[in-house]
Write an enzyme that holds these catalytic residues in place. Sequence first.
Site, PDB file in Angstrom:
ATOM      1  N   ASN A   9       2.900   3.445  -3.188  1.00 26.55           N
ATOM      2  CA  ASN A   9       1.507   3.033  -3.018  1.00 26.55           C
ATOM      3  C   ASN A   9       1.522   1.734  -2.210  1.00 26.55           C
ATOM      4  O   ASN A   9       1.773   0.666  -2.761  1.00 26.55           O
ATOM      5  CB  ASN A   9       0.845   2.815  -4.389  1.00 26.55           C
ATOM      6  CG  ASN A   9      -0.587   2.322  -4.248  1.00 26.55           C
ATOM      7  OD1 ASN A   9      -1.168   2.375  -3.163  1.00 26.55           O
ATOM      8  ND2 ASN A   9      -1.156   1.836  -5.339  1.00 26.55           N
ATOM      9  N   TRP A  10       1.279   1.873  -0.918  1.00 30.76           N
ATOM     10  CA  TRP A  10       1.330   0.688  -0.051  1.00 30.76           C
ATOM     11  C   TRP A  10       0.123  -0.220  -0.257  1.00 30.76           C
ATOM     12  O   TRP A  10       0.107  -1.346   0.234  1.00 30.76           O
ATOM     13  CB  TRP A  10       1.386   1.110   1.414  1.00 30.76           C
ATOM     14  CG  TRP A  10       2.678   1.729   1.861  1.00 30.76           C
ATOM     15  CD1 TRP A  10       3.795   1.948   1.095  1.00 30.76           C
ATOM     16  CD2 TRP A  10       2.993   2.185   3.182  1.00 30.76           C
ATOM     17  NE1 TRP A  10       4.780   2.519   1.865  1.00 30.76           N
ATOM     18  CE2 TRP A  10       4.315   2.670   3.148  1.00 30.76           C
ATOM     19  CE3 TRP A  10       2.288   2.233   4.387  1.00 30.76           C
ATOM     20  CZ2 TRP A  10       4.942   3.206   4.282  1.00 30.76           C
ATOM     21  CZ3 TRP A  10       2.913   2.772   5.503  1.00 30.76           C
ATOM     22  CH2 TRP A  10       4.223   3.244   5.453  1.00 30.76           C
ATOM     23  N   LYS A  11      -0.902   0.274  -0.903  1.00 31.62           N
ATOM     24  CA  LYS A  11      -2.160  -0.474  -1.071  1.00 31.62           C
ATOM     25  C   LYS A  11      -2.684  -0.944   0.291  1.00 31.62           C
ATOM     26  O   LYS A  11      -2.475  -0.259   1.297  1.00 31.62           O
ATOM     27  CB  LYS A  11      -1.965  -1.648  -2.036  1.00 31.62           C
ATOM     28  CG  LYS A  11      -1.267  -1.249  -3.322  1.00 31.62           C
ATOM     29  CD  LYS A  11      -1.366  -2.300  -4.388  1.00 31.62           C
ATOM     30  CE  LYS A  11      -0.494  -1.903  -5.564  1.00 31.62           C
ATOM     31  NZ  LYS A  11      -0.729  -2.692  -6.742  1.00 31.62           N
ATOM     32  N   HIS A  97      -6.786   4.683  -9.402  1.00 30.21           N
ATOM     33  CA  HIS A  97      -5.897   3.523  -9.561  1.00 30.21           C
ATOM     34  C   HIS A  97      -6.689   2.412 -10.257  1.00 30.21           C
ATOM     35  O   HIS A  97      -7.891   2.247 -10.020  1.00 30.21           O
ATOM     36  CB  HIS A  97      -5.394   3.059  -8.196  1.00 30.21           C
ATOM     37  CG  HIS A  97      -4.279   2.069  -8.300  1.00 30.21           C
ATOM     38  ND1 HIS A  97      -4.506   0.743  -8.594  1.00 30.21           N
ATOM     39  CD2 HIS A  97      -2.934   2.208  -8.199  1.00 30.21           C
ATOM     40  CE1 HIS A  97      -3.342   0.109  -8.656  1.00 30.21           C
ATOM     41  NE2 HIS A  97      -2.370   0.977  -8.419  1.00 30.21           N
ATOM     42  N   GLU A  99      -6.924  -0.608  -9.736  1.00 35.02           N
ATOM     43  CA  GLU A  99      -7.619  -1.542  -8.826  1.00 35.02           C
ATOM     44  C   GLU A  99      -8.949  -0.945  -8.368  1.00 35.02           C
ATOM     45  O   GLU A  99      -9.934  -1.660  -8.182  1.00 35.02           O
ATOM     46  CB  GLU A  99      -6.702  -1.868  -7.631  1.00 35.02           C
ATOM     47  CG  GLU A  99      -5.542  -2.759  -8.077  1.00 35.02           C
ATOM     48  CD  GLU A  99      -4.254  -2.584  -7.291  1.00 35.02           C
ATOM     49  OE1 GLU A  99      -4.277  -1.988  -6.198  1.00 35.02           O
ATOM     50  OE2 GLU A  99      -3.209  -3.050  -7.794  1.00 35.02           O
ATOM     51  N   GLU A 169      -0.090   3.981 -15.699  1.00 32.78           N
ATOM     52  CA  GLU A 169       0.162   2.629 -15.208  1.00 32.78           C
ATOM     53  C   GLU A 169      -0.501   1.615 -16.137  1.00 32.78           C
ATOM     54  O   GLU A 169      -1.712   1.357 -16.024  1.00 32.78           O
ATOM     55  CB  GLU A 169      -0.421   2.470 -13.802  1.00 32.78           C
ATOM     56  CG  GLU A 169       0.167   3.433 -12.796  1.00 32.78           C
ATOM     57  CD  GLU A 169       0.023   2.900 -11.381  1.00 32.78           C
ATOM     58  OE1 GLU A 169       1.044   2.764 -10.719  1.00 32.78           O
ATOM     59  OE2 GLU A 169      -1.109   2.588 -10.971  1.00 32.78           O
ATOM     60  N   GLY A 175       2.127  -5.096 -10.612  1.00 37.23           N
ATOM     61  CA  GLY A 175       2.243  -6.249  -9.730  1.00 37.23           C
ATOM     62  C   GLY A 175       2.553  -7.549 -10.462  1.00 37.23           C
ATOM     63  O   GLY A 175       2.434  -8.624  -9.893  1.00 37.23           O
ATOM     64  N   SER A 215       5.511  -2.285 -11.831  1.00 39.11           N
ATOM     65  CA  SER A 215       6.720  -3.071 -11.549  1.00 39.11           C
ATOM     66  C   SER A 215       8.015  -2.253 -11.613  1.00 39.11           C
ATOM     67  O   SER A 215       9.032  -2.732 -12.097  1.00 39.11           O
ATOM     68  CB  SER A 215       6.792  -4.291 -12.469  1.00 39.11           C
ATOM     69  OG  SER A 215       5.668  -5.131 -12.242  1.00 39.11           O
ATOM     70  N   GLY A 236       4.349   0.242  -6.253  1.00 43.29           N
ATOM     71  CA  GLY A 236       3.630  -0.612  -5.313  1.00 43.29           C
ATOM     72  C   GLY A 236       4.588  -1.476  -4.520  1.00 43.29           C
ATOM     73  O   GLY A 236       5.183  -1.055  -3.530  1.00 43.29           O
ATOM     74  N   GLY A 237       4.771  -2.715  -4.975  1.00 42.47           N
ATOM     75  CA  GLY A 237       5.539  -3.714  -4.230  1.00 42.47           C
ATOM     76  C   GLY A 237       6.875  -3.223  -3.682  1.00 42.47           C
ATOM     77  O   GLY A 237       7.198  -3.425  -2.509  1.00 42.47           O
TER      78      GLY A 237
HETATM   79  C1  PEP Z   1       0.879   0.318  -8.157  1.00 43.24           C
HETATM   80  O1  PEP Z   1       0.462  -0.103  -7.109  1.00 43.24           O
HETATM   81  O2  PEP Z   1       0.422   1.362  -8.604  1.00 43.24           O
HETATM   82  C2  PEP Z   1       1.936  -0.422  -8.833  1.00 43.24           C
HETATM   83  C3  PEP Z   1       2.447   0.092  -9.928  1.00 43.24           C
HETATM   84  O3  PEP Z   1       2.322  -1.630  -8.282  1.00 43.24           O
HETATM   85  P1  PEP Z   1       3.668  -2.438  -8.603  1.00 43.24           P
HETATM   86  O4  PEP Z   1       4.802  -1.419  -8.512  1.00 43.24           O
HETATM   87  O5  PEP Z   1       3.740  -3.472  -7.545  1.00 43.24           O
HETATM   88  O6  PEP Z   1       3.552  -2.976  -9.975  1.00 43.24           O
END
Ligand code: PEP
Length: 253
Positions: A9-11, A97, A99, A169, A175, A215, A236-237
Amino acid sequence: MRKQIAAANWKMNLTLQQADALVNELLATPHNLGENQQAVFGVPFPYLISVKNKLDGKKNVFVAAQNCYDKKSGAYTGEVSAEMLQSIGVDYVILGHSERREYFNESNAMLAAKVNICFEYGLKPIFCCGEPLAIREAGTENSFVETQLKESLFHLTAEQLTGFVIAYEPIWAIGTGKTASNEQAQQMHAHIRGVFAKQYGDTVADSISILYGGSVKANNAKDIFGQPDVDGGLVGGASLVATDFATIINSLK
Ligand code: PEP
């Protein structure tokens, strides 16, 4: 056997040039997808075509949009429809998601409509659920997640839910660098599978891929993915670093 999936997930990150460079680097980094494994790239709308073209011909690799609108077409300035995504060959759509739930007020009912329109246009949802910290601290995370699933997915048929993809999640782990423990992840994933088993039976429940998100990193993916009810991750990251995401792909069961 249900699919094991590493979904990026590049967001709202990267320019087109950076996105191209990331995909090039990833393609040059050793990673291996088995028969039952998939890598999915959830990229911003403007890059979907370009990333899809770059990944063309690669086995078990797919692109995902990070959202779509719940109306078919019309005067909805700035929105992107499921039909548009279908027309450019998008495979998956990340829906719900945290967010989007938080910043764009996406409700369980709206997400039910988005799931429906995805099915109508042959797009596969990656449906996100998960509790905020206060709910976890109150010890009511099981019923919180169950309500998210019931209100957005229980109108679907057993056939639609067979092979469906969910991402659990916990919001407190997204994050933040704070990962759910292997036990916390396994407990919730087993609960989610149980919720579907109760409503739809074991065959449907066992076919659903439940990804963990929050994470996931190169150094913890193997342990988390090793849990019996964890079928990969939504990342994500760490998906923005080619070598890390390659390691995460290689950590799938
Ligand atoms: C996400 O964007 O869904 C996510 C889980 O981010 P991260 O891996 O950065 O916590």
